[in-house]
Design an enzyme around this catalytic site. Sequence first.
Site, PDB file in Angstrom:
ATOM      1  N   ASP A  77      10.556  -2.032   7.200  1.00 29.88           N
ATOM      2  CA  ASP A  77       9.147  -2.402   7.094  1.00 29.88           C
ATOM      3  C   ASP A  77       8.574  -2.962   8.401  1.00 29.88           C
ATOM      4  O   ASP A  77       8.434  -4.175   8.567  1.00 29.88           O
ATOM      5  CB  ASP A  77       8.944  -3.405   5.944  1.00 29.88           C
ATOM      6  CG  ASP A  77       7.462  -3.523   5.591  1.00 29.88           C
ATOM      7  OD1 ASP A  77       6.643  -2.907   6.287  1.00 29.88           O
ATOM      8  OD2 ASP A  77       7.151  -4.223   4.612  1.00 29.88           O
ATOM      9  N   LYS A 115      11.874 -10.960   6.128  1.00 34.83           N
ATOM     10  CA  LYS A 115      12.113 -11.621   4.835  1.00 34.83           C
ATOM     11  C   LYS A 115      13.126 -10.774   4.068  1.00 34.83           C
ATOM     12  O   LYS A 115      13.305  -9.585   4.389  1.00 34.83           O
ATOM     13  CB  LYS A 115      10.808 -11.778   4.051  1.00 34.83           C
ATOM     14  CG  LYS A 115      10.057 -10.493   3.814  1.00 34.83           C
ATOM     15  CD  LYS A 115       8.794 -10.751   3.019  1.00 34.83           C
ATOM     16  CE  LYS A 115       8.029  -9.453   2.806  1.00 34.83           C
ATOM     17  NZ  LYS A 115       6.812  -9.623   2.040  1.00 34.83           N
ATOM     18  N   LYS A 165       8.648   7.020   2.112  1.00 33.95           N
ATOM     19  CA  LYS A 165       7.601   6.017   1.879  1.00 33.95           C
ATOM     20  C   LYS A 165       6.278   6.766   1.903  1.00 33.95           C
ATOM     21  O   LYS A 165       5.953   7.415   2.906  1.00 33.95           O
ATOM     22  CB  LYS A 165       7.674   4.967   2.984  1.00 33.95           C
ATOM     23  CG  LYS A 165       6.645   3.862   2.894  1.00 33.95           C
ATOM     24  CD  LYS A 165       7.020   2.747   3.856  1.00 33.95           C
ATOM     25  CE  LYS A 165       5.918   1.759   4.093  1.00 33.95           C
ATOM     26  NZ  LYS A 165       6.332   0.646   4.952  1.00 33.95           N
ATOM     27  N   ASN A 224      12.497  -7.169   3.075  1.00 33.17           N
ATOM     28  CA  ASN A 224      12.428  -6.139   4.115  1.00 33.17           C
ATOM     29  C   ASN A 224      13.775  -5.924   4.801  1.00 33.17           C
ATOM     30  O   ASN A 224      13.849  -5.281   5.838  1.00 33.17           O
ATOM     31  CB  ASN A 224      11.354  -6.503   5.146  1.00 33.17           C
ATOM     32  CG  ASN A 224       9.953  -6.364   4.551  1.00 33.17           C
ATOM     33  OD1 ASN A 224       9.774  -5.622   3.604  1.00 33.17           O
ATOM     34  ND2 ASN A 224       9.006  -7.080   5.093  1.00 33.17           N
ATOM     35  N   SER A 249       0.828  -1.211   0.000  1.00 35.08           N
ATOM     36  CA  SER A 249       0.000   0.000   0.000  1.00 35.08           C
ATOM     37  C   SER A 249       0.861   1.258   0.000  1.00 35.08           C
ATOM     38  O   SER A 249       0.449   2.301   0.474  1.00 35.08           O
ATOM     39  CB  SER A 249      -0.901  -0.013   1.232  1.00 35.08           C
ATOM     40  OG  SER A 249      -0.090  -0.183   2.376  1.00 35.08           O
ATOM     41  N   ASP A 303       7.344  -9.756   9.992  1.00 33.71           N
ATOM     42  CA  ASP A 303       7.444  -9.824   8.523  1.00 33.71           C
ATOM     43  C   ASP A 303       8.909  -9.834   8.097  1.00 33.71           C
ATOM     44  O   ASP A 303       9.304  -9.121   7.173  1.00 33.71           O
ATOM     45  CB  ASP A 303       6.687  -8.641   7.893  1.00 33.71           C
ATOM     46  CG  ASP A 303       6.304  -8.926   6.441  1.00 33.71           C
ATOM     47  OD1 ASP A 303       6.372 -10.100   6.025  1.00 33.71           O
ATOM     48  OD2 ASP A 303       5.949  -7.975   5.721  1.00 33.71           O
ATOM     49  N   THR A 312       4.202 -13.244   5.537  1.00 31.17           N
ATOM     50  CA  THR A 312       4.329 -13.707   4.140  1.00 31.17           C
ATOM     51  C   THR A 312       4.378 -15.239   4.163  1.00 31.17           C
ATOM     52  O   THR A 312       5.149 -15.809   4.961  1.00 31.17           O
ATOM     53  CB  THR A 312       5.622 -13.119   3.532  1.00 31.17           C
ATOM     54  OG1 THR A 312       5.589 -11.697   3.705  1.00 31.17           O
ATOM     55  CG2 THR A 312       5.755 -13.441   2.063  1.00 31.17           C
TER      56      THR A 312
HETATM   57  P1  ADP Z   1       5.559  -2.118   2.477  1.00 30.23           P
HETATM   58  O1  ADP Z   1       5.255  -2.012   3.933  1.00 30.23           O
HETATM   59  O2  ADP Z   1       4.437  -1.541   1.659  1.00 30.23           O
HETATM   60  O3  ADP Z   1       6.016  -3.497   2.060  1.00 30.23           O
HETATM   61  P2  ADP Z   1       8.336  -1.260   2.567  1.00 30.23           P
HETATM   62  O4  ADP Z   1       8.667  -0.407   3.740  1.00 30.23           O
HETATM   63  O5  ADP Z   1       8.740  -2.692   2.674  1.00 30.23           O
HETATM   64  O6  ADP Z   1       6.796  -1.128   2.210  1.00 30.23           O
HETATM   65  O7  ADP Z   1       8.995  -0.613   1.269  1.00 30.23           O
HETATM   66  C1  ADP Z   1       8.768  -1.186  -0.031  1.00 30.23           C
HETATM   67  C2  ADP Z   1      10.068  -1.287  -0.780  1.00 30.23           C
HETATM   68  O8  ADP Z   1      10.634   0.020  -0.951  1.00 30.23           O
HETATM   69  C3  ADP Z   1      11.141  -2.077  -0.058  1.00 30.23           C
HETATM   70  O9  ADP Z   1      11.006  -3.455  -0.248  1.00 30.23           O
HETATM   71  C4  ADP Z   1      12.417  -1.493  -0.676  1.00 30.23           C
HETATM   72  O10 ADP Z   1      12.658  -2.058  -1.954  1.00 30.23           O
HETATM   73  C5  ADP Z   1      12.058  -0.030  -0.880  1.00 30.23           C
HETATM   74  N1  ADP Z   1      12.516   0.777   0.269  1.00 30.23           N
HETATM   75  C6  ADP Z   1      11.859   0.977   1.428  1.00 30.23           C
HETATM   76  N2  ADP Z   1      12.563   1.760   2.263  1.00 30.23           N
HETATM   77  C7  ADP Z   1      13.704   2.087   1.624  1.00 30.23           C
HETATM   78  C8  ADP Z   1      14.877   2.861   1.974  1.00 30.23           C
HETATM   79  N3  ADP Z   1      14.978   3.478   3.127  1.00 30.23           N
HETATM   80  N4  ADP Z   1      15.872   2.954   1.064  1.00 30.23           N
HETATM   81  C9  ADP Z   1      15.781   2.328  -0.129  1.00 30.23           C
HETATM   82  N5  ADP Z   1      14.712   1.584  -0.515  1.00 30.23           N
HETATM   83  C10 ADP Z   1      13.683   1.446   0.349  1.00 30.23           C
HETATM   84 MG    MG Z   2       7.822  -4.632   2.618  1.00 30.40          MG
END
Ligand code: ADP
Ligand code: MG
Length: 400
Positions: free
Chosen positions: A171, A155, A53, A158, A35, A153, A190
């Site tokens: 995450d 994996k 994010k 994350n 999301s 979560d 997951t």
């Molecule tokens: P969600 O909770 O929707 O899964 P995430 O926090 O896992 O969202 O972020 C989704 C993706 O964005 C991650 O899997 C990663 O590829 C990228 N991402 C998130 N945070 C960072 C960051 N600080 N620096 C670089 N890439 C990031």
């Molecule tokens: Mg994630």
Amino acid sequence: MTRDLVIGDELPDWVGAKEFYQKYDPKEVIGRGVSSVVRRCMHKHTGQELAVKIIEITAEKMTVQQLEEVKSSTLKEIQVLNMVKGHSSIITLIDSYESTTFIFLVFDLMRRGELFDYLTEKVTLSEKETRSMMRCLLEAVQYLHSLNIVHRDLKPENILLDDQGHIKLSDFGFSVQLQPGENLRELCGTPGYLAPEILKCSMDETHPGYGKEVDLWACGVILFTLLAGSPPFWHRKQLLMLRMIMEGRYHFSSPEWDDRSDTVKDLITRLLVVDPEVRLTAEQALAHSFFREYQKDKVRHFSPRKTFRVLILSVLACIRMYCRYRRARPLTREVLARDPYSLKGVRKLIDGCAFRIYGHWVKKGEQQNRAALFQNTAKIMLLGFSTFIVGFQVYLVGTW
Ligand code: ADP
Ligand code: MG
């Protein structure tokens, strides 16, 4: 889906969003979640590069209930992120803004992306590299658990890598702080990384619930995956995969395990234990000999006897390698074409090529299918493909 923000758009009217846009300049998309959209962004005054994010909280594509869930889980995520700020292996939340339609979470930028992509590129990791990553991950988990926080979560998607290749856990969307004596019942996470007690709890109302131990199960799955290149629990049919998890049924049978130490296999078997009471805690896992033997601060004393012994063994090893090299039969085109997958170097090359071509098939949420790319049975198509790659290579070498 999150609506993409177009760079150069007029500043929106929403208060939180306005403040965000005044301070930061959002750039290209670097990641997507269920999301959220994650973009690289720049601090307007300092020029520092960060990641933001962006979580959409509009009623356009969500029911009112879904909307409330996203809002409350994001607020919980912010609370947890604020609690764990400052740990060297956990992502740092720098800023957060909320408007009526978006929530912005600003983090330090992890330039080298997800451990998932790094593994896809490398196919498998060495024990040495796995050891340093798992040590950081377990230290982060130990810290979370000391605050009674369960991540839920864990994996490779994350776990993010910074410029130097150090990992940071990210995450915290499913994470929760447990009250004393509290047990959880929610089915979340997951599929391939779910601990047996999470599944059992969702099927049996009389089950007492689950706790922090689920994170250690996920660590076991990650450790196995880093070394084997494919996850321990996988089946085309998800129900059968879930049954494998509940029975703790996995094997060290793929050829990748031939070269792995008994120590690391022992650690995996102590993490992938169905009974959470018997499973290692993060602290116990860090004290396992897989980590103990190679502690950073271990003081080495000079021992002439030991040094002499190492020298003798090294000379013997060199002689043995030389003899083997002299005796080695040249690798012919026929041998390569007949069974390329049986040769370790070629196998890694084929897997690497397959991942580069088909990596997008297994991306996001379907990482268990990654295992399908590693099935060693001689599938006609796969054999044809690998023969083609090897044939092509032999052709290149021939024409060189
Ligand atoms: P969600 O909770 O929707 O899964 P995430 O926090 O896992 O969202 O972020 C989704 C993706 O964005 C991650 O899997 C990663 O590829 C990228 N991402 C998130 N945070 C960072 C960051 N600080 N620096 C670089 N890439 C990031
Ligand atoms: Mg994630």
